[in-house]
Write a protein that holds these residues in place. Structure first.
Motif, mmCIF file in Angstrom:
data_model
loop_
_atom_site.group_PDB
_atom_site.id
_atom_site.type_symbol
_atom_site.label_atom_id
_atom_site.label_comp_id
_atom_site.label_asym_id
_atom_site.label_seq_id
_atom_site.Cartn_x
_atom_site.Cartn_y
_atom_site.Cartn_z
ATOM 1 N N GLU A 1 0.837 -1.198 0.000
ATOM 2 C CA GLU A 1 0.000 0.000 0.000
ATOM 3 C C GLU A 1 0.874 1.251 0.000
ATOM 4 O O GLU A 1 1.936 1.287 0.602
ATOM 5 N N VAL A 2 0.405 2.276 -0.685
ATOM 6 C CA VAL A 2 1.099 3.552 -0.751
ATOM 7 C C VAL A 2 0.072 4.663 -0.524
ATOM 8 O O VAL A 2 -1.054 4.582 -1.029
ATOM 9 N N SER A 3 0.456 5.693 0.216
ATOM 10 C CA SER A 3 -0.463 6.794 0.503
ATOM 11 C C SER A 3 -0.755 7.606 -0.754
ATOM 12 O O SER A 3 0.086 7.711 -1.654
ATOM 13 N N ASP A 4 -1.960 8.170 -0.815
ATOM 14 C CA ASP A 4 -2.306 9.093 -1.894
ATOM 15 C C ASP A 4 -1.593 10.423 -1.683
ATOM 16 O O ASP A 4 -1.205 10.785 -0.560
ATOM 17 N N GLY A 5 -1.449 11.172 -2.789
ATOM 18 C CA GLY A 5 -0.889 12.503 -2.698
ATOM 19 C C GLY A 5 -1.930 13.513 -2.244
ATOM 20 O O GLY A 5 -3.126 13.218 -2.181
ATOM 21 N N ARG A 6 -1.456 14.736 -1.952
ATOM 22 C CA ARG A 6 -2.353 15.793 -1.463
ATOM 23 C C ARG A 6 -2.123 17.079 -2.261
ATOM 24 O O ARG A 6 -1.010 17.319 -2.757
ATOM 25 N N PRO A 7 -3.134 17.898 -2.360
ATOM 26 C CA PRO A 7 -2.980 19.175 -3.072
ATOM 27 C C PRO A 7 -1.874 20.024 -2.447
ATOM 28 O O PRO A 7 -1.704 20.053 -1.225
ATOM 29 N N GLY A 8 -1.120 20.696 -3.293
ATOM 30 C CA GLY A 8 -0.051 21.575 -2.823
ATOM 31 C C GLY A 8 1.274 20.881 -2.623
ATOM 32 O O GLY A 8 2.311 21.544 -2.484
ATOM 33 N N GLU A 9 1.286 19.556 -2.581
ATOM 34 C CA GLU A 9 2.536 18.807 -2.418
ATOM 35 C C GLU A 9 3.062 18.372 -3.781
ATOM 36 O O GLU A 9 2.290 18.018 -4.677
ATOM 37 N N THR A 10 4.380 18.403 -3.931
ATOM 38 C CA THR A 10 4.986 18.010 -5.193
ATOM 39 C C THR A 10 6.001 16.878 -5.032
ATOM 40 O O THR A 10 6.618 16.458 -6.005
ATOM 41 N N ALA A 11 6.179 16.378 -3.820
ATOM 42 C CA ALA A 11 7.046 15.212 -3.569
ATOM 43 C C ALA A 11 6.474 14.444 -2.389
ATOM 44 O O ALA A 11 5.837 15.026 -1.496
ATOM 45 N N LEU A 12 6.680 13.136 -2.376
ATOM 46 C CA LEU A 12 6.046 12.274 -1.377
ATOM 47 C C LEU A 12 6.940 11.075 -1.080
ATOM 48 O O LEU A 12 7.518 10.482 -1.999
ATOM 49 N N VAL A 13 7.071 10.721 0.199
ATOM 50 C CA VAL A 13 7.745 9.479 0.594
ATOM 51 C C VAL A 13 6.732 8.345 0.454
ATOM 52 O O VAL A 13 5.724 8.314 1.173
ATOM 53 N N LEU A 14 6.987 7.435 -0.469
ATOM 54 C CA LEU A 14 6.058 6.324 -0.689
ATOM 55 C C LEU A 14 6.124 5.319 0.454
ATOM 56 O O LEU A 14 5.120 4.778 0.896
ATOM 57 N N GLY A 15 7.315 5.038 0.930
ATOM 58 C CA GLY A 15 7.519 4.069 1.998
ATOM 59 C C GLY A 15 8.973 3.663 2.037
ATOM 60 O O GLY A 15 9.793 4.122 1.228
ATOM 61 N N SER A 16 9.310 2.797 2.969
ATOM 62 C CA SER A 16 10.703 2.379 3.092
ATOM 63 C C SER A 16 10.783 0.918 3.513
ATOM 64 O O SER A 16 9.965 0.432 4.296
ATOM 65 N N PHE A 17 11.760 0.231 2.946
ATOM 66 C CA PHE A 17 12.126 -1.097 3.412
ATOM 67 C C PHE A 17 13.137 -0.918 4.529
ATOM 68 O O PHE A 17 14.172 -0.264 4.343
ATOM 69 N N ARG A 18 12.861 -1.504 5.690
ATOM 70 C CA ARG A 18 13.736 -1.338 6.850
ATOM 71 C C ARG A 18 14.231 -2.700 7.318
ATOM 72 O O ARG A 18 13.456 -3.649 7.429
ATOM 73 N N GLN A 19 15.511 -2.765 7.602
ATOM 74 C CA GLN A 19 16.125 -4.030 7.975
ATOM 75 C C GLN A 19 15.872 -4.344 9.444
ATOM 76 O O GLN A 19 16.116 -3.522 10.325
ATOM 77 N N ARG A 20 15.379 -5.543 9.681
ATOM 78 C CA ARG A 20 15.138 -6.003 11.043
ATOM 79 C C ARG A 20 16.441 -6.493 11.655
ATOM 80 O O ARG A 20 17.469 -6.645 10.978
ATOM 81 N N ALA A 21 16.410 -6.788 12.961
ATOM 82 C CA ALA A 21 17.608 -7.241 13.657
ATOM 83 C C ALA A 21 18.156 -8.531 13.063
ATOM 84 O O ALA A 21 19.370 -8.751 13.043
ATOM 85 N N GLY A 22 17.279 -9.389 12.534
ATOM 86 C CA GLY A 22 17.728 -10.652 11.962
ATOM 87 C C GLY A 22 18.228 -10.541 10.535
ATOM 88 O O GLY A 22 18.705 -11.521 9.965
ATOM 89 N N GLY A 23 18.121 -9.358 9.926
ATOM 90 C CA GLY A 23 18.610 -9.174 8.562
ATOM 91 C C GLY A 23 17.530 -9.120 7.507
ATOM 92 O O GLY A 23 17.813 -8.779 6.356
ATOM 93 N N ASP A 24 16.278 -9.464 7.847
ATOM 94 C CA ASP A 24 15.194 -9.393 6.875
ATOM 95 C C ASP A 24 14.761 -7.941 6.682
ATOM 96 O O ASP A 24 15.079 -7.066 7.474
ATOM 97 N N TRP A 25 13.995 -7.720 5.604
ATOM 98 C CA TRP A 25 13.557 -6.371 5.262
ATOM 99 C C TRP A 25 12.033 -6.294 5.276
ATOM 100 O O TRP A 25 11.365 -7.027 4.564
ATOM 101 N N ASP A 26 11.486 -5.412 6.086
ATOM 102 C CA ASP A 26 10.049 -5.149 6.155
ATOM 103 C C ASP A 26 9.736 -3.823 5.462
ATOM 104 O O ASP A 26 10.580 -2.925 5.417
ATOM 105 N N PHE A 27 8.509 -3.715 4.954
ATOM 106 C CA PHE A 27 8.090 -2.468 4.311
ATOM 107 C C PHE A 27 7.230 -1.666 5.282
ATOM 108 O O PHE A 27 6.313 -2.193 5.906
ATOM 109 N N VAL A 28 7.543 -0.375 5.402
ATOM 110 C CA VAL A 28 6.788 0.544 6.248
ATOM 111 C C VAL A 28 6.238 1.643 5.342
ATOM 112 O O VAL A 28 6.999 2.310 4.625
#
Length: 335
Positions: free
Chosen positions: A286-313
């Motif tokens: 899932e990715v957030s919708d954009g908003r009026p007046g904004e011209t750039a957006l952080v879609l999300g990030s893959f973050r590494q867990r302590a065990g080395g796997d990657w989760d999406f936030v």
């Protein structure tokens, strides 16, 4: 298990007879001896070790029969009256990344067994596709490094093979790649970019992947041409990302040359398709919708867990100052 006729005594078929264990109880090291190599451990001994770990965590746990187990290696019961219940555990003694199909199979077993939760334990790792499928479901994924940490925390021992020389990797652990295919509704023209970060700081200007820098120096992240049904795409080798990187941030920004007066109000119904190297879809993010007046957006990030796997936030933070304002917040100086 509660008998349907408690007034009648009925013989209980054992999960495993003593003679079938093969004297494996001594494999679990509690003293100062060297920890057993989980890769080389007898499969039954490994299942016993996992069952013992669950018992050490305060649960009731037994291994199942080798045949007719319905895909369950360890039956566990958490006695907690609120979060407890029946837990089915599958054990995978792998060296390569566990495929998402194994997680799907576990979910099917949870449903067929009427369990409260499913746990997949492996000596290897899980890719982003496995975590994407498990997200929001009563599933827990325990990768090899997390397993070793849990064993030590509860007085048990285990290691993952001999120590490898620095900078080397086994041939069967060569990193594979994923493709992130991105699409959205509306006619707005966007540049989709990626930042390889430690925390909220990009590793270097060379680790900001965009149209003027289409790949990282090591090639672990590179831009791809959009192909139907996706309007933009990135190729990522998660296991080849720099050792000090713990976050891969995906962003989108209005292309000022193509559409200088546009904003992100038309950026809706956005999604990221996670594909394997063969092009098979592993899941959608899932990715957030954009908003009026904004011209750039952080879609999300893959973050590494302590065990080395990657989760999406999921992201969602927008910027009125476009891509320039966004990347400055991640430590990139814009001349």
């Amino acid at each position: 298990q509660l008998s349907a006729r408690p007034d009648q005594r009925t013989a209980v078929r054992p999960a495993r007879l003593p003679g079938e264990v093969g004297g494996t109880a001594a494999v679990v090291t509690h003293g100062t001896d060297g920890a057993p190599d989980l890769y080389e451990m007898d499969p039954i001994a490994f299942e016993n070790l996992v069952a013992e770990l669950f018992r050490a965590m305060g649960m009731q746990a037994v291994t199942t029969q080798r045949s007719g187990d319905g895909g369950v290696d360890v039956d566990a019961l958490d006695p907690d009256p609120i979060r407890g219940g029946k837990i089915v555990v599958q054990v995978k003694r792998y060296r390569n990344t566990v495929p998402p199909t194994a997680v799907r199979d576990l979910y099917g077993t949870v449903q067929s067994e009427g369990a409260n939760k499913g746990v997949l334990v492996t000596t290897s790792r899980f890719g982003p596709g496995a975590h994407t499928f498990a997200n929001g479901k009563p599933l827990s994924l325990i990768a090899g490094p997390e397993l070793v940490d849990l064993l030590g925390r509860y007085g048990l021992r285990g290691r993952l093979g001999p120590a490898s020389p620095a900078g080397t990797a086994a041939a069967d652990e060569a990193p594979d790649h994923n493709v992130l295919g991105m699409n959205w509704a509306g006619g707005v023209a966007l540049d989709v970019c990626a930042l390889v970060c430690k925390g909220t700081t990009v590793l270097s200007d060379d680790h900001f992947v965009f149209y003027n820098n289409p790949r990282t120096p090591d090639g672990s992240v590179r831009m791809l041409p959009g192909f139907a049904p996706d309007r933009a795409a990135m190729q990522v080798r998660f296991e080849a990302l720099p050792a000090d990187a713990d976050r891969l941030v995906l962003v989108a920004a209005i292309d000022p040359q193509t559409d200088p007066d546009a904003d992100l109000a038309g950026f809706t119904d956005a999604r990221i398709r996670l594909l394997d190297a063969a092009g098979e879809e592993l899941g959608q993010l899932e990715v957030s919708d954009g908003r009026p007046g904004e011209t750039a957006l952080v879609l999300g990030s893959f973050r590494q867990r302590a065990g080395g796997d990657w989760d999406f936030v999921i992201g969602g933070k927008g910027y009125a100052g476009g891509l320039e304002a966004l990347v400055q917040e991640y430590g990139i100086e814009v001349a």
